[in-house]
Design an enzyme around this catalytic site. Structure first.
Site, PDB file in Angstrom:
ATOM      1  N   GLY A 132       0.473  -0.851  -0.392  1.00 20.29           N
ATOM      2  CA  GLY A 132      -0.202   0.192   0.063  1.00 20.29           C
ATOM      3  C   GLY A 132       0.920   1.586  -0.220  1.00 20.29           C
ATOM      4  O   GLY A 132       0.843   2.205  -0.336  1.00 20.29           O
ATOM      5  N   ASP A 133       2.276   1.245   0.515  1.00 25.20           N
ATOM      6  CA  ASP A 133       2.827   2.120   0.334  1.00 25.20           C
ATOM      7  C   ASP A 133       4.601   1.898   0.119  1.00 25.20           C
ATOM      8  O   ASP A 133       5.474   1.806   0.146  1.00 25.20           O
ATOM      9  CB  ASP A 133       3.046   3.212   1.221  1.00 25.20           C
ATOM     10  CG  ASP A 133       3.590   3.987   1.658  1.00 25.20           C
ATOM     11  OD1 ASP A 133       4.145   5.487   0.189  1.00 25.20           O
ATOM     12  OD2 ASP A 133       4.077   5.408   2.094  1.00 25.20           O
TER      13      ASP A 133
END
Length: 306
Positions: A199-200
């Site tokens: 997600g990041d």
């Protein structure tokens, strides 16, 4: 006792993000850190850079190195991080050694020597991109039934909230946010799979290690389309630094990501645009300011969208 000296910048980040809950957590942090050091039989080794969470290098009772990470428990973000890491099971990511969701505490494997993939980008950007591709390929696996992680599709709320709050073109051009929101929904609806996402994932969140050559750290923890994973690396590392060196590498990165992940080039391009705008939307949630480079990337990619 562990050293919990906090910079003014760190305090400001926490207070701006979590308000009263953040201020209360900051006041309780020294005592909490000391209690956990005792309960988990840890001894302090040294500080680590702080941004939104408190982190410090520690040594366990058996002599092994680890990292203690503490965050505002009301946000739940460290619980999502721990759940994602547990789903990864140590494949291309650090391991969770202990967790206390109620107190917002994690004890994590330390990646040593811990040099980030950022170290490769100045001289060999294709090599850095290849590292991230390999990490993605090892991380991704189908999301387990009932996994306690948020759905990627839920992030549409950030776009909608922004459009309600800012009816015009300040601080972000409205047409960009509207296009990104629509494209985000299309990409989620046409998802090629449902996996546990970091997600990041970008160069500063992938560290050189001994157990595996590279290990991911600091996942957001979300479930959805595998293509979402490519977006953050297109405007990183360090999206706040001056200059367009990273943006000038975007074309080559998109081609390499598409080839290395077996993903249509148009889908890499679309997710890159969506996440660049989403990054700026998140930047605006606090003080209404944009960070810069993600917006320039979005403008660069917009004419090439399918």
């Amino acid at each position: 006792m562990v050293d919990t000296t906090l910079s003014a910048g760190f305090r400001r980040n926490v207070e701006q993000t979590w308000g009263a809950a953040g201020r209360a957590w900051l006041s309780e942090l020294p005592g909490l850190a000391d209690r956990l050091m005792t309960e988990w039989e840890l001894s302090p080794v040294g500080p680590l850079p702080l941004s939104m969470n408190w982190v410090g290098r520690v040594r366990r009772a058996d002599g092994t190195a680890a990292v203690l990470k503490l965050g505002v428990p009301a946000s739940g973000h460290l619980a999502d991080e721990a759940t994602a890491l547990e789903c990864f099971g140590g494949r291309a990511a650090i391991r969770v050694l202990a967790r206390d969701d109620e107190r917002g505490a994690l004890l994590l494997e330390e990646a040593r020597p811990g040099t980030p993939a950022t170290s490769l980008t100045p001289t060999d950007d294709p090599a850095a991109t290849a590292v991230l591709i390999e990490v993605i390929r090892r991380l991704h696996r189908p999301a387990p039934d009932g996994v306690a992680l948020p759905e990627l599709s839920g992030r549409i709320a950030s776009f909608r909230n922004h459009l309600r709050r800012f009816p015009g073109d300040d601080p972000l051009p409205r047409h960009l946010v509207e296009r990104a929101a629509g494209l985000f929904e299309e990409l989620c609806a046409s998802a090629t799979g449902r996996v546990v996402l970091h997600g990041d994932l970008h160069h500063d969140n992938v560290l050189a290690a001994e157990r595996e050559r590279w290990l991911a750290i600091d996942p957001h923890g979300v479930v959805g389309d595998p293509g979402y994973e490519v977006g953050a690396m297109l405007y990183n590392p360090d999206p706040h630094a001056p200059g367009d060196t990273v943006l000038n590498a975007v074309e080559a990165r998109i081609e390499q990501l598409a080839d290395g992940l077996g993903m249509p080039r148009e889908r890499v391009l679309a997710w890159g645009f969506v996440q660049a705008v989403l990054s700026e939307v998140w930047s605006c949630e606090g003080d209404g300011m944009v960070s810069g480079r993600p917006l320039r990337l979005a403008r660069r990619l917009l004419p090439r969208l399918p």
